[in-house]
Write an enzyme that holds these catalytic residues in place. Structure first.
Site, PDB file in Angstrom:
ATOM      1  N   SER A  27       0.719  -1.131  -0.030  1.00  0.00           N
ATOM      2  CA  SER A  27       0.148   0.400  -0.058  1.00  0.00           C
ATOM      3  C   SER A  27       1.198   0.935  -0.252  1.00  0.00           C
ATOM      4  CB  SER A  27      -0.937  -0.246   0.909  1.00  0.00           C
ATOM      5  OG  SER A  27      -2.395  -1.064   1.291  1.00  0.00           O
ATOM      6  N   HIS A  57      -2.998   0.798  -4.853  1.00  0.00           N
ATOM      7  CA  HIS A  57      -2.528  -0.117  -5.287  1.00  0.00           C
ATOM      8  C   HIS A  57      -2.741   0.084  -6.701  1.00  0.00           C
ATOM      9  CE1 HIS A  57      -1.485  -3.217  -2.349  1.00  0.00           C
ATOM     10  NE2 HIS A  57      -1.590  -2.355  -1.262  1.00  0.00           N
ATOM     11  N   HIS A  79      -5.653  -9.291  -1.874  1.00  0.00           N
ATOM     12  CA  HIS A  79      -5.267  -9.945  -0.349  1.00  0.00           C
ATOM     13  C   HIS A  79      -6.206 -11.314   0.652  1.00  0.00           C
ATOM     14  CE1 HIS A  79      -3.409  -5.423  -0.445  1.00  0.00           C
ATOM     15  NE2 HIS A  79      -3.085  -6.012   0.694  1.00  0.00           N
ATOM     16  N   TYR A  81      -8.466 -10.430   3.263  1.00  0.00           N
ATOM     17  CA  TYR A  81      -9.479 -10.055   3.269  1.00  0.00           C
ATOM     18  C   TYR A  81     -10.272  -9.475   2.115  1.00  0.00           C
ATOM     19  CZ  TYR A  81      -7.103  -5.405   2.598  1.00  0.00           C
ATOM     20  OH  TYR A  81      -6.693  -4.263   1.387  1.00  0.00           O
ATOM     21  N   GLU A  82     -10.242  -9.875   0.772  1.00  0.00           N
ATOM     22  CA  GLU A  82     -10.945  -8.654  -0.183  1.00  0.00           C
ATOM     23  C   GLU A  82     -11.396 -10.288  -0.602  1.00  0.00           C
ATOM     24  OE1 GLU A  82      -8.240  -7.026  -4.165  1.00  0.00           O
ATOM     25  OE2 GLU A  82      -6.699  -7.378  -2.697  1.00  0.00           O
ATOM     26  N   ALA A 109       3.160  -2.507   4.205  1.00  0.00           N
ATOM     27  CA  ALA A 109       2.660  -1.229   4.920  1.00  0.00           C
ATOM     28  C   ALA A 109       2.185  -1.653   6.671  1.00  0.00           C
ATOM     29  CB  ALA A 109       1.515  -0.122   4.789  1.00  0.00           C
ATOM     30  N   MET A 204      -1.438  -6.869   7.060  1.00  0.00           N
ATOM     31  CA  MET A 204      -2.757  -7.870   6.425  1.00  0.00           C
ATOM     32  C   MET A 204      -2.329  -8.264   5.303  1.00  0.00           C
ATOM     33  SD  MET A 204      -6.300  -5.317   7.118  1.00  0.00           S
ATOM     34  CE  MET A 204      -5.911  -4.164   8.658  1.00  0.00           C
ATOM     35  N   SER A 205      -0.987  -9.034   4.988  1.00  0.00           N
ATOM     36  CA  SER A 205      -0.666  -9.270   4.097  1.00  0.00           C
ATOM     37  C   SER A 205       0.641  -9.927   4.261  1.00  0.00           C
ATOM     38  CB  SER A 205      -0.486  -8.272   3.186  1.00  0.00           C
ATOM     39  OG  SER A 205       0.816  -7.502   3.028  1.00  0.00           O
ATOM     40  N   ASN A 228       2.462   3.389  10.982  1.00  0.00           N
ATOM     41  CA  ASN A 228       1.307   3.460  12.632  1.00  0.00           C
ATOM     42  C   ASN A 228       2.145   2.634  13.619  1.00  0.00           C
ATOM     43  OD1 ASN A 228      -0.503   1.658  10.569  1.00  0.00           O
ATOM     44  ND2 ASN A 228      -0.935   1.825  13.108  1.00  0.00           N
ATOM     45  N   HIS A 240      -7.030   3.657   6.640  1.00  0.00           N
ATOM     46  CA  HIS A 240      -6.472   3.147   5.212  1.00  0.00           C
ATOM     47  C   HIS A 240      -5.940   4.982   4.657  1.00  0.00           C
ATOM     48  CE1 HIS A 240      -4.970   0.954   2.225  1.00  0.00           C
ATOM     49  NE2 HIS A 240      -5.234   1.735   1.180  1.00  0.00           N
TER      50      HIS A 240
HETATM   51  N1  HPA Z   1      -2.650  -3.390  11.075  1.00  0.00           N
HETATM   52  C1  HPA Z   1      -2.763  -3.737  10.154  1.00  0.00           C
HETATM   53  N2  HPA Z   1      -2.599  -3.519   9.158  1.00  0.00           N
HETATM   54  C2  HPA Z   1      -1.639  -2.325   9.050  1.00  0.00           C
HETATM   55  C3  HPA Z   1      -1.531  -1.507  10.208  1.00  0.00           C
HETATM   56  C4  HPA Z   1      -2.073  -1.923  11.221  1.00  0.00           C
HETATM   57  O1  HPA Z   1      -1.431  -1.318  12.054  1.00  0.00           O
HETATM   58  N3  HPA Z   1      -0.527  -0.329   9.230  1.00  0.00           N
HETATM   59  C5  HPA Z   1      -1.153  -0.496   8.075  1.00  0.00           C
HETATM   60  N4  HPA Z   1      -1.239  -1.753   7.486  1.00  0.00           N
END
Ligand code: HPA
Length: 265
Positions: A27, A57, A79, A81-82, A109, A204-205, A228, A240
């Site tokens: 991302s 993306h 992903h 989750y999609e 990310a 998440m990937s 973050n 996001h």
């Molecule tokens: N959690 C999950 N996926 C992420 C995060 C997070 O804090 N930041 C960027 N992708």
């Protein structure tokens, strides 16, 4: 189309030289694909490729030359989750194998779970925890499904990437990545739990792609761009948009590390 047929199609458009390195960009990290001199092929032109719908993306495969090395850059991933399919990236990774790539560098990310590992920093994965519990090899019928993951993250590639970061005076932390399915972010209790379990970053990937790449015999390394602190570790509101905005600082560093890595290959 089979992976072999797709590889033929890609070679027809992009030339026959075997690929030395595959890259999957996370991302907000898709920019590097534009630096490659070569052929850009939309995922929509590659039958069977996932059609990732995540903003930030860039769903194209670019095959060509970057600093004198033949690369294949996947500007987007699909992903879990999609669609709930952990094997969503199986075909692209099989195509990468068919294109001759011995190694793959994944980027993502991620949130930090470790005090002191702060947004804008990079983390080289040394290991992972599959907290999502899904596995892209479920349903695979051959004994090859029993992929060992004791050395999933290639020591040689890690050393090369660490040296590349050092040559650019970029701090490259090392740590364990915990995979959550998403798409919701984690709760503070989940972040505390995975810190206790030994995770340094959360995302998440990547983990399903690591498993698939190892299944296909491709060496793997992965770098997280920390966007973050994990939920509950700071007052920031996660979204996001926040991930994409904060990926910029990491993306710039990541691009320098990748260029230095390729330069030394
Ligand atoms: N959690 C999950 N996926 C992420 C995060 C997070 O804090 N930041 C960027 N992708």
């Amino acid at each position: 189309m089979t992976a072999a047929e797709l590889a033929d199609l890609i070679r027809f458009r992009a030339g026959n030289a075997p690929v030395e390195l595959g890259l999957i960009l996370g991302s907000g990290l898709g920019h590097l694909a534009d630096a490659v001199e070569g052929e850009a092929i939309g995922y929509n032109e590659l039958p069977g490729f996932p059609q990732p719908g995540v903003s930030g993306h860039n769903p194209k495969l670019v095959v060509g030359d970057l600093l004198g090395h033949r690369v294949a850059i996947f500007g987007a991933r699909s992903h879990y989750y999609e669609y709930g399919n952990p094997a969503a990236m199986r075909l692209p990774l099989e195509v990468l194998k068919e294109l001759g790539a011995p190694r793959l560098l994944l980027t993502n990310a991620a949130g930090s779970v470790r005090e002191g590992l702060t947004p804008g920093n990079l983390m080289l994965l040394t290991d992972h925890i599959n907290f999502a519990g899904a596995n892209p090899l479920i349903g695979e019928e051959t004994d090859a499904r029993f992929v060992p993951l004791g050395d999933a993250y290639c020591a040689d590639m890690r050393a090369g990437l660490a040296a590349a970061a050092a040559s650019e005076s970029i701090d490259l932390a090392e740590g364990t990545y915990a995979w959550f399915s998403g798409p919701s972010f984690e709760t503070p209790a989940e972040i505390r739990a995975i810190r206790t379990l030994g995770a340094d970053a959360v995302g998440m990937s990547t983990v399903p792609e690591v498993i698939l790449a190892r299944f296909f015999g491709i060496e793997v390394a992965a770098i997280s761009a920390i966007t973050n602190m994990g939920e509950g570790m700071s007052d920031e509101k996660l979204s996001h948009a926040h991930t994409k905005a904060n990926a910029v600082a990491g993306a710039e560093k990541l691009e320098r590390v990748i260029r230095a890595y390729l330069g030394a290959l």
